[in-house]
Design a protein around this motif. Structure first.
Motif, mmCIF file in Angstrom:
data_model
loop_
_atom_site.group_PDB
_atom_site.id
_atom_site.type_symbol
_atom_site.label_atom_id
_atom_site.label_comp_id
_atom_site.label_asym_id
_atom_site.label_seq_id
_atom_site.Cartn_x
_atom_site.Cartn_y
_atom_site.Cartn_z
ATOM 1 N N LEU A 33 17.899 -10.686 8.087
ATOM 2 C CA LEU A 33 17.017 -10.993 6.959
ATOM 3 C C LEU A 33 17.154 -9.970 5.841
ATOM 4 C CD1 LEU A 33 13.747 -12.074 8.808
ATOM 5 C CD2 LEU A 33 15.319 -13.547 7.537
ATOM 6 N N GLY A 34 17.508 -8.733 6.196
ATOM 7 C CA GLY A 34 17.700 -7.693 5.191
ATOM 8 C C GLY A 34 19.016 -7.845 4.448
ATOM 9 N N GLY A 35 19.889 -8.696 4.959
ATOM 10 C CA GLY A 35 21.145 -9.008 4.278
ATOM 11 C C GLY A 35 21.069 -10.393 3.673
ATOM 12 N N ASP A 36 22.215 -10.983 3.409
ATOM 13 C CA ASP A 36 22.225 -12.306 2.771
ATOM 14 C C ASP A 36 22.639 -13.417 3.724
ATOM 15 O OD1 ASP A 36 24.848 -11.653 3.116
ATOM 16 O OD2 ASP A 36 25.398 -11.752 0.985
ATOM 17 N N THR A 37 22.442 -13.189 5.027
ATOM 18 C CA THR A 37 22.851 -14.177 6.023
ATOM 19 C C THR A 37 22.128 -15.510 5.856
ATOM 20 O OG1 THR A 37 23.254 -12.376 7.599
ATOM 21 C CG2 THR A 37 23.120 -14.602 8.503
ATOM 22 N N PHE A 38 20.823 -15.449 5.545
ATOM 23 C CA PHE A 38 20.017 -16.672 5.446
ATOM 24 C C PHE A 38 19.462 -16.902 4.040
ATOM 25 C CE2 PHE A 38 19.665 -15.244 9.892
ATOM 26 C CZ PHE A 38 20.127 -16.376 10.541
ATOM 27 N N GLY A 39 20.039 -16.266 3.043
ATOM 28 C CA GLY A 39 19.548 -16.381 1.685
ATOM 29 C C GLY A 39 19.390 -15.006 1.058
ATOM 30 N N ALA A 40 18.665 -14.936 -0.051
ATOM 31 C CA ALA A 40 18.450 -13.644 -0.705
ATOM 32 C C ALA A 40 17.759 -12.685 0.256
ATOM 33 C CB ALA A 40 17.599 -13.831 -1.961
ATOM 34 N N THR A 211 13.724 -21.941 4.418
ATOM 35 C CA THR A 211 13.312 -22.512 5.706
ATOM 36 C C THR A 211 13.912 -21.726 6.866
ATOM 37 O OG1 THR A 211 13.170 -24.719 4.707
ATOM 38 C CG2 THR A 211 13.328 -24.605 7.118
ATOM 39 N N ALA A 212 15.181 -21.359 6.724
ATOM 40 C CA ALA A 212 15.838 -20.581 7.780
ATOM 41 C C ALA A 212 15.179 -19.217 7.940
ATOM 42 C CB ALA A 212 17.327 -20.424 7.452
ATOM 43 N N GLN A 213 14.806 -18.583 6.824
ATOM 44 C CA GLN A 213 14.155 -17.282 6.903
ATOM 45 C C GLN A 213 12.788 -17.372 7.570
ATOM 46 O OE1 GLN A 213 14.452 -16.211 2.744
ATOM 47 N NE2 GLN A 213 16.185 -14.843 3.111
ATOM 48 N N TRP A 214 12.035 -18.442 7.283
ATOM 49 C CA TRP A 214 10.761 -18.639 7.973
ATOM 50 C C TRP A 214 10.982 -18.724 9.478
ATOM 51 C CZ3 TRP A 214 6.279 -17.373 6.506
ATOM 52 C CH2 TRP A 214 5.799 -17.583 5.211
ATOM 53 N N ALA A 215 12.032 -19.451 9.882
ATOM 54 C CA ALA A 215 12.320 -19.606 11.310
ATOM 55 C C ALA A 215 12.665 -18.259 11.944
ATOM 56 C CB ALA A 215 13.465 -20.595 11.506
ATOM 57 N N VAL A 216 13.440 -17.450 11.224
ATOM 58 C CA VAL A 216 13.824 -16.139 11.767
ATOM 59 C C VAL A 216 12.603 -15.212 11.822
ATOM 60 C CG1 VAL A 216 15.298 -14.127 11.457
ATOM 61 C CG2 VAL A 216 16.191 -16.399 10.967
ATOM 62 N N LEU A 217 11.744 -15.255 10.802
ATOM 63 C CA LEU A 217 10.513 -14.460 10.832
ATOM 64 C C LEU A 217 9.647 -14.848 12.034
ATOM 65 C CD1 LEU A 217 9.562 -14.501 7.033
ATOM 66 C CD2 LEU A 217 10.227 -12.475 8.373
ATOM 67 N N ALA A 218 9.555 -16.150 12.290
ATOM 68 C CA ALA A 218 8.812 -16.607 13.464
ATOM 69 C C ALA A 218 9.460 -16.092 14.746
ATOM 70 C CB ALA A 218 8.741 -18.134 13.480
ATOM 71 N N GLY A 219 10.798 -16.057 14.754
ATOM 72 C CA GLY A 219 11.507 -15.536 15.914
ATOM 73 C C GLY A 219 11.213 -14.068 16.150
ATOM 74 N N ILE A 220 11.137 -13.278 15.074
ATOM 75 C CA ILE A 220 10.817 -11.855 15.205
ATOM 76 C C ILE A 220 9.430 -11.672 15.813
ATOM 77 C CG2 ILE A 220 10.287 -9.749 13.905
ATOM 78 C CD1 ILE A 220 12.504 -10.473 11.969
ATOM 79 N N GLY A 221 8.445 -12.407 15.263
ATOM 80 C CA GLY A 221 7.089 -12.290 15.789
ATOM 81 C C GLY A 221 6.982 -12.749 17.231
ATOM 82 N N GLY A 222 7.640 -13.867 17.546
ATOM 83 C CA GLY A 222 7.608 -14.364 18.913
ATOM 84 C C GLY A 222 8.259 -13.418 19.895
ATOM 85 N N CYS A 223 9.414 -12.886 19.521
ATOM 86 C CA CYS A 223 10.115 -11.940 20.401
ATOM 87 C C CYS A 223 9.299 -10.664 20.605
ATOM 88 C CB CYS A 223 11.485 -11.594 19.820
ATOM 89 S SG CYS A 223 12.733 -12.871 20.037
ATOM 90 N N MET A 224 8.644 -10.196 19.534
ATOM 91 C CA MET A 224 7.848 -8.984 19.672
ATOM 92 C C MET A 224 6.647 -9.233 20.578
ATOM 93 S SD MET A 224 7.703 -5.808 19.005
ATOM 94 C CE MET A 224 8.876 -5.572 17.658
ATOM 95 N N ALA A 225 6.003 -10.389 20.452
ATOM 96 C CA ALA A 225 4.864 -10.706 21.317
ATOM 97 C C ALA A 225 5.305 -10.786 22.779
ATOM 98 C CB ALA A 225 4.226 -12.033 20.881
ATOM 99 N N LEU A 226 6.458 -11.423 23.030
ATOM 100 C CA LEU A 226 6.972 -11.514 24.398
ATOM 101 C C LEU A 226 7.354 -10.139 24.937
ATOM 102 C CD1 LEU A 226 9.156 -14.731 24.006
ATOM 103 C CD2 LEU A 226 7.041 -14.506 25.330
ATOM 104 N N ALA A 227 7.956 -9.306 24.081
ATOM 105 C CA ALA A 227 8.324 -7.953 24.503
ATOM 106 C C ALA A 227 7.083 -7.148 24.876
ATOM 107 C CB ALA A 227 9.103 -7.249 23.387
#
Length: 302
Positions: A33-40, A211-227
């Protein structure tokens, strides 16, 4: 009333292994997300906001379903702990946008060293020669990873170093909270306060994610909660001195993710610096176990 969990070192080690895979995955997604993989590229403040937003959604939903026993929280300790956690994770997410995941992860392992140093004035703990030697080893490893030469110095590595310092302070507050409150409640309140802090901080820099960035942000939150869930359950089933060394598997996953997704292969300097930091951190963990074995305490696992 807390209920003691049966000690199970094998299960605790497995849970920590799963937690480290999730933790490394959050830094992988933050780097993308800090790069341009999924947009700005998204600002680090916005990435950390997504982490707290979606982690709170997961843990809040679990609270509604499981309805654990909650009590009045110690708001002062929670706010201090969460402010440090938010600052640490934001600095960490900022650093991985510029340096390899493995380097940033290795530097983050300095947080127990900083916690040890802070425990002297804040908790009144005494530190002997072996513990100071372990701290010196870990700091030497960090110096290697910083590559302090004009041609190779990585300024962004200072962000990871700052993250380790702030998260070391967070460990002090976690120690105080662990003596007072249910682990489930600590997770819930932490993510609730963190969401408030992150929301205020992100307002000046917020930009509409794709939309892709929203999905990745959700992935970060979900992974952190599971961790966090895996980590709390591991701590409920084994002593901290046993669990701590397994957390260094995060570096293995971070390295593998970096190779698989970004084609970044650690060089000799990265391997040397990481090895020195881990050696110092393991020595510190072993010394802590010998000095002050942690008695089993009643707790409630998530």
């Amino acid at each position: 009333m807390y209920q003691a969990r049966v000690q199970n070192n094998a299960l605790a080690a497995g849970l920590i292994g799963v937690a480290t895979a999730f933790i490394a995955a959050t830094t992988l997604m933050a780097k993308a997300l800090g790069g341009d993989t999924f947009g700005a590229p998204l600002p680090a403040l916005q990435i950390s906001h997504g982490r707290f937003l979606f982690a709170f959604v997961v843990i809040g939903s679990a609270t509604l379903i499981l309805r654990p026993a909650l009590e009045r929280p110690h708001w002062g300790l929670h706010i201090a702990r969460t402010a440090c956690g938010w600052g640490g994770i934001t600095l960490m997410f900022a650093s991985v946008a510029f340096i390899p995941l493995a380097d940033a992860t290795a530097i983050s392992f300095l947080n127990p060293v900083f916690a040890m140093m802070l425990a002297i004035p804040l908790l009144g703990e005494k530190v002997g020669r072996i513990r100071w030697s372990a701290a010196a080893m870990a700091m030497a490893g960090a110096a290697v990873l910083l590559r302090p030469t004009p041609d190779s110095f990585q300024p962004a590595a200072l962000l990871a170093l700052g993250a380790a310092m702030v998260m070391g302070m967070e460990l002090i507050f976690i120690k105080k909270l662990a003596r007072r409150e249910n682990p489930f409640q600590i997770l819930l309140v932490n993510n609730f306060i963190g969401l408030g802090i992150a929301t205020l901080a992100v307002l000046p820099v917020w930009q509409p994610p794709t939309t892709a960035q929203w999905a990745v942000l959700a992935g970060i939150g979900g992974c952190m909660a599971l961790a966090q869930t895996c980590f709390v359950n591991a701590m409920a089933r084994a002593d901290a001195s046993f669990v701590a060394p397994f957390s260094y598997a995060t570096l293995i996953f971070a390295t593998l993710y970096d190779i698989a997704f970004f084609g970044v292969i650690p060089d000799a300097v990265s391997l040397l610096g990481a090895a020195i930091i881990i050696a110092g951190a393991v020595l510190l963990a072993l010394r802590e176990a010998r000095l002050k074995p942690e008695p089993p305490r009643p707790t409630t696992a998530v």
